[in-house]
Scaffold this active site. Structure first.
Site, mmCIF file in Angstrom:
data_model
loop_
_atom_site.group_PDB
_atom_site.id
_atom_site.type_symbol
_atom_site.label_atom_id
_atom_site.label_comp_id
_atom_site.label_asym_id
_atom_site.label_seq_id
_atom_site.Cartn_x
_atom_site.Cartn_y
_atom_site.Cartn_z
ATOM 1 N N HIS A 180 1.094 -1.360 0.399
ATOM 2 C CA HIS A 180 -0.100 0.089 0.375
ATOM 3 C C HIS A 180 0.645 1.308 0.055
ATOM 4 O O HIS A 180 1.943 1.325 0.582
ATOM 5 C CB HIS A 180 -0.453 -0.044 1.130
ATOM 6 C CG HIS A 180 -2.386 0.954 1.610
ATOM 7 N ND1 HIS A 180 -1.509 1.971 1.645
ATOM 8 C CD2 HIS A 180 -3.278 1.329 1.039
ATOM 9 C CE1 HIS A 180 -2.676 2.991 2.005
ATOM 10 N NE2 HIS A 180 -3.859 2.532 1.890
ATOM 11 N N ILE A 182 1.394 3.972 1.766
ATOM 12 C CA ILE A 182 1.906 4.527 3.520
ATOM 13 C C ILE A 182 2.938 3.296 3.307
ATOM 14 O O ILE A 182 3.598 3.482 4.309
ATOM 15 C CB ILE A 182 1.050 4.751 4.339
ATOM 16 C CG1 ILE A 182 0.329 3.481 5.270
ATOM 17 C CG2 ILE A 182 -0.248 5.565 3.371
ATOM 18 C CD1 ILE A 182 0.477 3.705 5.747
ATOM 19 N N LYS A 183 3.146 2.415 2.883
ATOM 20 C CA LYS A 183 4.251 1.270 3.795
ATOM 21 C C LYS A 183 5.320 1.969 3.056
ATOM 22 O O LYS A 183 5.695 2.486 2.255
ATOM 23 C CB LYS A 183 3.478 0.009 2.806
ATOM 24 C CG LYS A 183 1.785 -0.763 3.419
ATOM 25 C CD LYS A 183 2.055 -0.530 4.876
ATOM 26 C CE LYS A 183 0.853 0.063 6.130
ATOM 27 N NZ LYS A 183 -0.235 -1.626 5.304
ATOM 28 N N ASN A 184 6.462 0.896 3.359
ATOM 29 C CA ASN A 184 7.915 0.958 3.065
ATOM 30 C C ASN A 184 8.172 1.219 1.941
ATOM 31 O O ASN A 184 8.824 1.618 1.400
ATOM 32 C CB ASN A 184 8.641 -0.034 4.114
ATOM 33 C CG ASN A 184 8.834 0.838 5.265
ATOM 34 O OD1 ASN A 184 8.131 1.740 5.769
ATOM 35 N ND2 ASN A 184 9.690 0.447 6.423
#
Ligand SMILES: *Cc1c(COP(=O)(O)O)cnc(C)c1O
Length: 401
Positions: A180, A182-184
């Protein structure tokens, strides 16, 4: 005060990432194909897992994995309530029951002892969450689960690049990573599951794409052979190549992303230490590499003189975005109404759920951005303390347990 709004997260997308997506669009093959295969290979190599399977989201993979594991009515699944609701939701949608375990108040991780105490004859699965990019104590959890005969499915949505005792997350149990935005690292939307269980992997691959037969040959070619037939009714959760190419481009930069996140997290830690009542999370004591996915503080009203709502509103007025990861699942409306037995039984989860706040942290943030957040926090708190007699902030909105 800063002029431009600083979100709590922003993906790092370069012009050549954008060009690579353009290349896929121009190639004539935009759905699942060579880029997905490349991503799966890269994740398998990075984690050391035999199999890596990409799908449309981490949530989709949770659904596919629960289906492939045969989780259903009468079954219990153990995990924290301090997680993104997608996991407890999938458990409920399978007809199974969530058995929530409390987290450690300072790390927000589940312990092997809490899991051990929650196992019953109906327990079919344990889902530990590597919260914020810190690993759970996997050796201890594996020992309990092995002794009690319960499999583990790691929610590693925050933990791509996390290491536990020198081992990359995803190489041992079955684990789910989210891509997603927002993930790293991101593929726009998407997720990757890793496993060493080849039978499980082939069932998940089949369920991912209509339940059609998937053999090793299909994975070396674009798409599937036109003759393949339905072996069982399946879903449609395959990742398109136009998404996969973004993660293929991002994965080689993961270590530099984490290194920058580490710098930002330690700058916050140092500079927020002097502010009373803004409590950072603790890092777990076992050897690990933290992926620094989220920088979370707890706003303790008694010590800081400000409640979380006033804190986040104050930051917003000063052009700083924040998040809440997470409002505990069992405190949200459906769970409150349909599963009321959990209220009051998870004290650390509830204490944190009412106080946590995610501060901006992403690789493209500058040192000046970090300074602007710290200044805004100091300003918000000192204003709240002067505004209300006695230093207490009277704004309503959040009820702390
Ligand atoms: C993001 C997230 C998920 C779900 O991932 P998606 O790819 O958004 O479906 C699951 N668990 C946790 C803890 C998450 O943060």
């Amino acid at each position: 005060m800063r002029k431009e709004f600083l979100p709590f997260c922003r993906p790092s997308i370069t012009e050549s990432d954008i060009a690579a997506v353009g290349d896929v669009l121009r190639s004539g093959w935009i759905t699942t194909g060579p880029k997905v295969q490349e991503l799966e290979r890269m994740v398998a190599v990075r984690t050391g897992a035999k199999e890596a399977i990409a799908a449309t989201s981490g949530t989709a993979l949770m659904h596919l994995a629960l289906t492939a594991l045969g989780i259903g009515r009468g079954d219990e699944v153990i995990g924290p309530s301090m997680t993104w609701v997608s996991t407890p939701n999938m458990v409920e949608l399978m007809g199974a029951r969530n058995v929530f375990v409390d987290v450690d108040r300072e790390t927000q991780l589940v312990s092997s002892e809490a899991i051990d105490a929650a196992i019953t004859p109906r327990t079919r699965l344990v889902i530990p969450v590597h919260y914020a990019g810190a690993p759970c104590d996997l050796d201890a959890i594996r020992a309990v689960c092995r002794r009690r005969g319960v499999p583990i499915l790691e929610d590693a949505a925050h933990a791509i690049g996390t290491q536990y005792k020198g081992r990359e997350i995803g190489g041992e149990d079955t684990a789910i990573f989210s891509l997603h935005p927002i993930k790293n690292i991101t593929s726009g939307e998407g997720g990757v599951l890793t496993t060493n269980d080849e039978a499980l992997a082939s069932r998940i691959r089949r369920l991912r794409f209509h339940g059609l037969a998937v053999d090793a040959n299909d994975r070396k070619q674009q798409g599937r052979s036109p003759q393949s037939e339905v072996e069982e009714p399946g879903y449609k959760q395959n990742m398109p190549d136009m998404n996969a190419v973004l993660a293929v481009r991002q994965l080689p930069r993961l270590d530099s992303f984490i290194a920058r996140r580490e710098q930002i997290a330690s700058a916050y830690k140092k500079r927020l230490a002097e502010i009373e009542g803004i409590l950072p999370l603790a890092d777990p004591p076992w050897p690990h590499r933290h992926a620094r996915h989220l920088v979370v503080v707890r706003v303790d009203e008694r010590a800081s003189g400000i409640d979380r709502l006033a804190f986040t509103e104050g930051l917003k007025e000063r052009n700083i975005g924040t998040g809440i990861h997470f409002l505990a699942a069992h405190t949200q409306r459906w769970y409150r109404e349909q599963r009321p037995e959990w209220m009051g039984r998870l004290p650390n989860t509830e204490w944190n759920s009412a106080r946590i706040c995610t501060l901006p942290c992403f690789p493209d943030m500058t040192d000046d951005d970090v300074t602007s957040v710290v200044d805004a926090i100091k300003d918000t708190i000192s204003q709240a303390r002067t505004r209300v007699p006695g230093g207490r902030n009277a704004r309503a909105g959040v009820t702390a347990p």
